[in-house]
Write an enzyme that holds these catalytic residues in place. Structure first.
Site, PDB file in Angstrom:
ATOM      1  N   ASN A   1      -7.182  10.445   6.315  1.00 51.95           N
ATOM      2  CA  ASN A   1      -6.013  10.551   7.407  1.00 51.95           C
ATOM      3  C   ASN A   1      -5.633  12.366   7.352  1.00 51.95           C
ATOM      4  O   ASN A   1      -5.850  12.845   6.073  1.00 51.95           O
ATOM      5  CB  ASN A   1      -5.272  10.089   6.002  1.00 51.95           C
ATOM      6  CG  ASN A   1      -3.288  10.604   6.428  1.00 51.95           C
ATOM      7  OD1 ASN A   1      -3.239  11.332   7.386  1.00 51.95           O
ATOM      8  ND2 ASN A   1      -2.859   9.945   4.973  1.00 51.95           N
TER       9      ASN A   1
ATOM     10  N   LYS B   1      -2.910  13.820   8.300  1.00 53.36           N
ATOM     11  CA  LYS B   1      -1.781  14.578   8.376  1.00 53.36           C
ATOM     12  C   LYS B   1      -1.392  15.119   9.140  1.00 53.36           C
ATOM     13  O   LYS B   1      -1.783  14.982  10.131  1.00 53.36           O
ATOM     14  CB  LYS B   1      -1.249  14.968   6.861  1.00 53.36           C
ATOM     15  CG  LYS B   1      -2.147  13.676   5.391  1.00 53.36           C
ATOM     16  CD  LYS B   1      -1.836  14.420   4.214  1.00 53.36           C
ATOM     17  CE  LYS B   1      -1.978  13.307   3.562  1.00 53.36           C
ATOM     18  NZ  LYS B   1      -2.359  13.220   2.181  1.00 53.36           N
TER      19      LYS B   1
ATOM     20  N   HIS C   1       2.953   4.948   4.135  1.00 54.69           N
ATOM     21  CA  HIS C   1       1.758   6.006   2.979  1.00 54.69           C
ATOM     22  C   HIS C   1       3.042   6.492   2.596  1.00 54.69           C
ATOM     23  O   HIS C   1       4.119   6.511   2.675  1.00 54.69           O
ATOM     24  CB  HIS C   1       1.497   7.122   3.644  1.00 54.69           C
ATOM     25  CG  HIS C   1       1.020   7.878   3.341  1.00 54.69           C
ATOM     26  ND1 HIS C   1       1.276   9.028   2.163  1.00 54.69           N
ATOM     27  CD2 HIS C   1      -0.596   8.129   3.259  1.00 54.69           C
ATOM     28  CE1 HIS C   1       0.097   9.391   2.016  1.00 54.69           C
ATOM     29  NE2 HIS C   1      -1.156   9.123   2.241  1.00 54.69           N
TER      30      HIS C   1
ATOM     31  N   GLU D   1       3.726   9.660   1.196  1.00 53.38           N
ATOM     32  CA  GLU D   1       4.426  10.611   1.879  1.00 53.38           C
ATOM     33  C   GLU D   1       5.906  10.342   2.631  1.00 53.38           C
ATOM     34  O   GLU D   1       6.947  10.697   3.213  1.00 53.38           O
ATOM     35  CB  GLU D   1       3.421  11.345   2.763  1.00 53.38           C
ATOM     36  CG  GLU D   1       3.055  12.095   1.356  1.00 53.38           C
ATOM     37  CD  GLU D   1       1.787  12.031   2.018  1.00 53.38           C
ATOM     38  OE1 GLU D   1       1.319  12.779   3.112  1.00 53.38           O
ATOM     39  OE2 GLU D   1       0.591  12.859   1.268  1.00 53.38           O
TER      40      GLU D   1
ATOM     41  N   GLU E   1      -2.636   4.022  -3.312  1.00 53.52           N
ATOM     42  CA  GLU E   1      -2.377   5.077  -3.448  1.00 53.52           C
ATOM     43  C   GLU E   1      -2.474   5.595  -4.104  1.00 53.52           C
ATOM     44  O   GLU E   1      -0.545   5.777  -4.681  1.00 53.52           O
ATOM     45  CB  GLU E   1      -2.857   5.771  -2.058  1.00 53.52           C
ATOM     46  CG  GLU E   1      -3.190   5.885  -1.604  1.00 53.52           C
ATOM     47  CD  GLU E   1      -3.804   6.399   0.002  1.00 53.52           C
ATOM     48  OE1 GLU E   1      -4.446   7.279  -0.042  1.00 53.52           O
ATOM     49  OE2 GLU E   1      -2.329   6.806  -0.104  1.00 53.52           O
TER      50      GLU E   1
ATOM     51  N   GLY F   1      -3.649  14.132  -3.180  1.00 46.84           N
ATOM     52  CA  GLY F   1      -3.048  16.375  -3.211  1.00 46.84           C
ATOM     53  C   GLY F   1      -3.080  16.439  -4.674  1.00 46.84           C
ATOM     54  O   GLY F   1      -3.178  18.399  -4.203  1.00 46.84           O
TER      55      GLY F   1
ATOM     56  N   SER G   1      -7.657  11.666  -3.579  1.00 42.83           N
ATOM     57  CA  SER G   1      -8.445  12.918  -4.409  1.00 42.83           C
ATOM     58  C   SER G   1      -9.862  12.499  -4.010  1.00 42.83           C
ATOM     59  O   SER G   1     -10.543  12.646  -5.023  1.00 42.83           O
ATOM     60  CB  SER G   1      -7.946  13.469  -5.512  1.00 42.83           C
ATOM     61  OG  SER G   1      -6.295  14.404  -5.564  1.00 42.83           O
TER      62      SER G   1
ATOM     63  N   GLY H   1      -7.339  11.998   2.026  1.00 42.16           N
ATOM     64  CA  GLY H   1      -6.657  13.358   3.390  1.00 42.16           C
ATOM     65  C   GLY H   1      -7.493  14.329   3.226  1.00 42.16           C
ATOM     66  O   GLY H   1      -7.981  14.892   3.667  1.00 42.16           O
ATOM     67  N   GLY H   2      -7.400  15.125   2.228  1.00 46.75           N
ATOM     68  CA  GLY H   2      -7.780  16.421   2.472  1.00 46.75           C
ATOM     69  C   GLY H   2      -9.074  16.657   2.696  1.00 46.75           C
ATOM     70  O   GLY H   2      -9.634  17.870   3.387  1.00 46.75           O
TER      71      GLY H   2
HETATM   72  P1  PGA Z   1      -5.098  13.387  -0.646  1.00 43.99           P
HETATM   73  O1  PGA Z   1      -4.735  11.836  -0.189  1.00 43.99           O
HETATM   74  O2  PGA Z   1      -7.622  13.006  -0.357  1.00 43.99           O
HETATM   75  O3  PGA Z   1      -5.630  14.509   0.267  1.00 43.99           O
HETATM   76  O4  PGA Z   1      -4.904  12.734  -1.889  1.00 43.99           O
HETATM   77  C1  PGA Z   1      -5.118  11.066   0.140  1.00 43.99           C
HETATM   78  C2  PGA Z   1      -3.979  10.201   1.310  1.00 43.99           C
HETATM   79  O5  PGA Z   1      -2.187  10.728   0.928  1.00 43.99           O
HETATM   80  O6  PGA Z   1      -4.448   9.391   2.005  1.00 43.99           O
END
Ligand code: PGA
Length: 251
Positions: free
Chosen positions: A11, A13, A97, A99, A169, A175, A215, A236-237
């Site tokens: 993802n 983002k 998600h 967010e 999640e 994050g 993470s 994500g990251g």
């Molecule tokens: P992250 O994000 O791996 O940066 O923690 C995961 C996500 O939001 O899908």
């Protein structure tokens, strides 16, 4: 079990311009050319979907979107329809998600409509669920997951949800560098699978893929993937860099 082919999804983002997205997608496709026993998806921002689709065509990497709107078309300034996503080559769509729930007013009811729209257009929905830190501390994790899944999937039959993927999640792990331990993740995944069994059937629950997200990094992916109810990851990251993401894919 057989149907639960592992999926590692990235993802991106609100990161990467078109040229940056194209570059990373091209590098990734080369690095994962031999990863034939796993499904791979990247979800770039809407603006980069079409150019990224061109670069990953015919490779191991599939395309996904980070969101959609449920209407087919109309006066909905700023929104993107399922048919538009399909026309760019999207196969998957991330829905609900945390967010989006946190910053953009997404609620279980809108998540439900989006899942319906995805299914109608043959997009594979990835339904995101997860508790906040406060909810975990007050022992509400299971009730939050129960509500998000039941409301998100309300009115659908098992047949409607053949392609459904769930992503667990925990919001406190996104994050933040704080991964749920493998046992915390497994416990939540087991809870979700049992919930699917109670709400639908054993066959359905055994064939539905449940991803972990929060993470995920090259150094924790193997222990997560070793858990019996974890079928993949939503990253994500660590998906923003092709080399790092390919290490996760080759866990
Ligand atoms: P992250 O994000 O791996 O940066 O923690 C995961 C996500 O939001 O899908």
């Amino acid at each position: 079990m057989e149907n639960r082919r592992p999926l590692i999804a990235g993802n991106w983002k609100m990161y990467k311009t078109c040229s940056e997205a194209v570059e990373t997608a091209g590098q990734l496709a080369k690095l994962v050319a031999t990863a034939t026993d796993i499904d791979i998806m990247i979800a770039p921002p809407f603006t980069a979907l079409a150019p990224v689709a061109d670069v990953i065509k015919g490779t191991r990497v599939a395309l996904g979107a980070q969101n959609l709107f449920w209407e087919t078309e109309g006066a909905f300034t700023g929104e993107i329809s399922p048919a538009m996503l399909v026309s760019t080559g999207c196969k998957y769509v991330i829905i609900g998600h945390s967010e989006r729930r946190q910053h953009f007013g997404e609620i279980d009811n809108t998540v439900n409509k989006k899942i319906q729209a995805a299914i109608q257009h043959n997009l594979i929905p990835i339904l995101c669920v997860g508790e906040t830190e406060k909810e975990r501390e007050s022992n509400e994790t299971f009730s939050v997951l129960d509500r998000q899944v039941k409301k998100g999937l309300e009115v659908f039959s098992e047949n409607d949800l053949k392609t459904l993927i769930i992503a667990y999640e925990p919001v406190w792990a996104i994050g933040t560098g704080k991964t749920a331990t493998k046992d915390q993740a497994q416990e939540a995944h087991r809870f979700l699978r049992t919930l699917l069994e109670k709400s639908f059937s054993g066959t359905f629950s055994e064939s539905t893929r449940i991803l972990y997200g929060g993470s995920v990094k090259p150094n924790n992916i193997s222990e997560l993937m070793a858990m019996p109810d974890i079928d993949g990851a939503l990253v994500g990251g660590a998906s923003l860099d092709a080399k790092t993401f390919s290490e996760i894919i080759h866990f």
